[in-house]
Write a protein that holds these residues in place. Structure first.
Motif, PDB file in Angstrom:
ATOM      1  N   VAL A  97       0.842  -1.204   0.000  1.00  0.00           N
ATOM      2  CA  VAL A  97       0.000   0.000   0.000  1.00  0.00           C
ATOM      3  C   VAL A  97       0.873   1.248   0.000  1.00  0.00           C
ATOM      4  CG1 VAL A  97      -1.721   1.303   1.303  1.00  0.00           C
ATOM      5  CG2 VAL A  97      -1.928  -1.181   1.107  1.00  0.00           C
ATOM      6  N   PHE A  98       1.983   1.212   0.730  1.00  0.00           N
ATOM      7  CA  PHE A  98       2.895   2.366   0.777  1.00  0.00           C
ATOM      8  C   PHE A  98       3.463   2.670  -0.603  1.00  0.00           C
ATOM      9  CE2 PHE A  98       7.307   3.886   1.114  1.00  0.00           C
ATOM     10  CZ  PHE A  98       7.091   5.103   1.742  1.00  0.00           C
ATOM     11  N   TYR A  99       3.889   1.641  -1.323  1.00  0.00           N
ATOM     12  CA  TYR A  99       4.551   1.852  -2.615  1.00  0.00           C
ATOM     13  C   TYR A  99       3.564   2.018  -3.774  1.00  0.00           C
ATOM     14  CZ  TYR A  99       9.305   0.977  -0.936  1.00  0.00           C
ATOM     15  OH  TYR A  99      10.514   1.073  -0.295  1.00  0.00           O
ATOM     16  N   TYR A 100       2.381   1.382  -3.686  1.00  0.00           N
ATOM     17  CA  TYR A 100       1.489   1.357  -4.848  1.00  0.00           C
ATOM     18  C   TYR A 100       0.088   1.888  -4.557  1.00  0.00           C
ATOM     19  CZ  TYR A 100       5.252  -1.585  -6.557  1.00  0.00           C
ATOM     20  OH  TYR A 100       6.480  -2.060  -6.913  1.00  0.00           O
ATOM     21  N   GLY A 101      -0.152   2.397  -3.363  1.00  0.00           N
ATOM     22  CA  GLY A 101      -1.418   3.035  -3.071  1.00  0.00           C
ATOM     23  C   GLY A 101      -2.544   2.058  -2.791  1.00  0.00           C
ATOM     24  N   PHE A 102      -3.766   2.571  -2.796  1.00  0.00           N
ATOM     25  CA  PHE A 102      -4.915   1.763  -2.405  1.00  0.00           C
ATOM     26  C   PHE A 102      -5.296   0.719  -3.453  1.00  0.00           C
ATOM     27  CE2 PHE A 102      -5.520   5.255   0.613  1.00  0.00           C
ATOM     28  CZ  PHE A 102      -5.796   4.521   1.755  1.00  0.00           C
ATOM     29  N   LEU A 128       6.645   1.133 -11.446  1.00  0.00           N
ATOM     30  CA  LEU A 128       7.665   1.705 -10.579  1.00  0.00           C
ATOM     31  C   LEU A 128       7.061   2.008  -9.210  1.00  0.00           C
ATOM     32  CD1 LEU A 128       9.286   4.217 -13.092  1.00  0.00           C
ATOM     33  CD2 LEU A 128      10.228   2.019 -12.350  1.00  0.00           C
ATOM     34  N   PRO A 129       7.837   1.852  -8.142  1.00  0.00           N
ATOM     35  CA  PRO A 129       7.323   2.221  -6.817  1.00  0.00           C
ATOM     36  C   PRO A 129       6.882   3.686  -6.776  1.00  0.00           C
ATOM     37  CG  PRO A 129       9.369   0.983  -6.623  1.00  0.00           C
ATOM     38  CD  PRO A 129       9.196   1.288  -8.075  1.00  0.00           C
ATOM     39  N   LEU A 130       5.820   3.940  -6.046  1.00  0.00           N
ATOM     40  CA  LEU A 130       5.233   5.270  -5.883  1.00  0.00           C
ATOM     41  C   LEU A 130       4.614   5.794  -7.184  1.00  0.00           C
ATOM     42  CD1 LEU A 130       7.975   6.934  -3.637  1.00  0.00           C
ATOM     43  CD2 LEU A 130       5.920   5.705  -2.928  1.00  0.00           C
TER      44      LEU A 130
END
Length: 331
Positions: free
Chosen positions: A36-41, A142-144
């Motif tokens: 969730v931190f790297y790719y969101g909900f 890619l992360p984020l």
């Protein structure tokens, strides 16, 4: 009263199956948070969809088999968590649904449900998806990246680090990024530090057996050291083979599956070593960037045989008799 002599194993454990499954779920929540931190909900809802589909399919399978539905059984939720975390955050929701249905209704329930399945359901479902939709499974955002919560992910996708090793080149990602999980890869399989904390927790709780994890990682590292895919960077090649892709995640959550792994220690060591060597063999000669889960499925197929052959009374007696005859001749 007539007694019947039965083949072991007779295992005694301080943990019940229910407590062990609950510990595994708790450990899996850590990589879910990193996803969730790297790719969101989008990552959260993919995981949630996978768990719900697996649970509903499990209840449907028990209903069709006219078995009493056990709502306290958490094994299907674990299958959903593991399957989703091994996929990219860019996969469409329909792929997660197909994977969950395949895991439960094809791999688990037809063999008798929890405790009787021969193959790990999540591993088999991933292998099925990898064969049918290879580009979607082995390319990652890619992360984020700004991924939409629902709908098709149209962001840029890149292959994982193992594709670089397959092409004989070193990955450009730094070791520090690998430790933090800051590189394109499966949702829950990138952060080494998070996965290491999960391993420590499960070992402390005695919810997994260290022989499977250690044997698998040593086998992968040993083959990578002896036959590196990048000859000029032997040590770095070992690092990326072990800590990138699915290797560490598999070593903690898949190969340690208490249903599909052997029950005896000696057989468990051999099982893990075979799985690790097959993982590297498939990476070296296979067309897929990472065929680790296929190696696990092959190891699942011989798990029961390892338990039986290594501890069969006739096999052991024959081996001991041969050893005794050799010692007599030597004397």
């Amino acid at each position: 009263m007539q007694l019947y002599k039965e083949q072991g194993p007779h295992i005694h454990s301080v943990n019940s199956a229910s407590a062990t499954l609950f510990d595994v779920i708790l450990a899996l929540l850590a990589p879910v948070c990193m996803a969730v931190f790297y790719y969101g909900f989008r990552a959260f809802f993919l995981v949630l969809t996978s768990c719900v589909v697996c649970l509903l399919a499990d209840y449907l399978g028990m209903f069709l088999r006219t078995r009493t539905i056990d709502f306290s059984d958490r094994s299907a939720a674990i299958t959903g968590l593991i399957l989703a975390l091994m996929l990219p955050a860019s996969v469409p929701y329909w792929m997660v649904v197909i994977g969950g249905l395949f895991a439960i209704l094809v791999v688990k329930q037809p063999f008798g449900g929890f405790g009787k399945n021969i193959f790990n359901p999540a591993a088999a479902a991933f292998a099925f998806l990898a064969i049918c939709w290879t580009p979607r499974v082995f390319t990652f955002p890619l992360p984020l990246a700004d991924l939409p919560v629902f709908g098709e992910a149209t962001v840029r996708l890149t292959p994982g680090m193992l594709l670089s090793l397959q092409n004989g080149a070193m990955p450009s990602n730094s070791w520090f990024d690998v430790l933090l999980g800051n590189y394109p890869g499966p949702m829950g399989g990138t952060s080494v530090l998070v996965l290491a904390s999960c391993l420590i927790f499960l070992l402390f709780r005695r919810s997994i057996r260290f022989q499977a994890t250690v044997g698998y990682l040593l086998s992968v590292a040993g083959v990578a050291f002896l036959v590196p895919r990048v000859l000029e960077h032997q040590g770095a090649s070992v690092f990326y083979e072990v800590f990138s892709g699915y290797t560490l995640f598999i070593a903690i959550f898949v190969i340690t599956d208490m249903i599909t792994a052997p029950k005896r220690r000696g057989a468990l060591w051999l099982y893990a070593l075979i799985a690790g060597m097959l993982t590297m063999a498939f990476r070296m000669v296979g067309s897929l960037p990472d065929a680790s889960l296929f190696a696990i499925l092959f190891a699942n197929a011989i798990s029961g045989a390892l338990d039986t052959w290594l501890y069969d009374d006739r096999f052991v007696s024959k081996w001991l008799m041969k050893g005794g005859r050799r010692r007599e001749k030597a004397a």
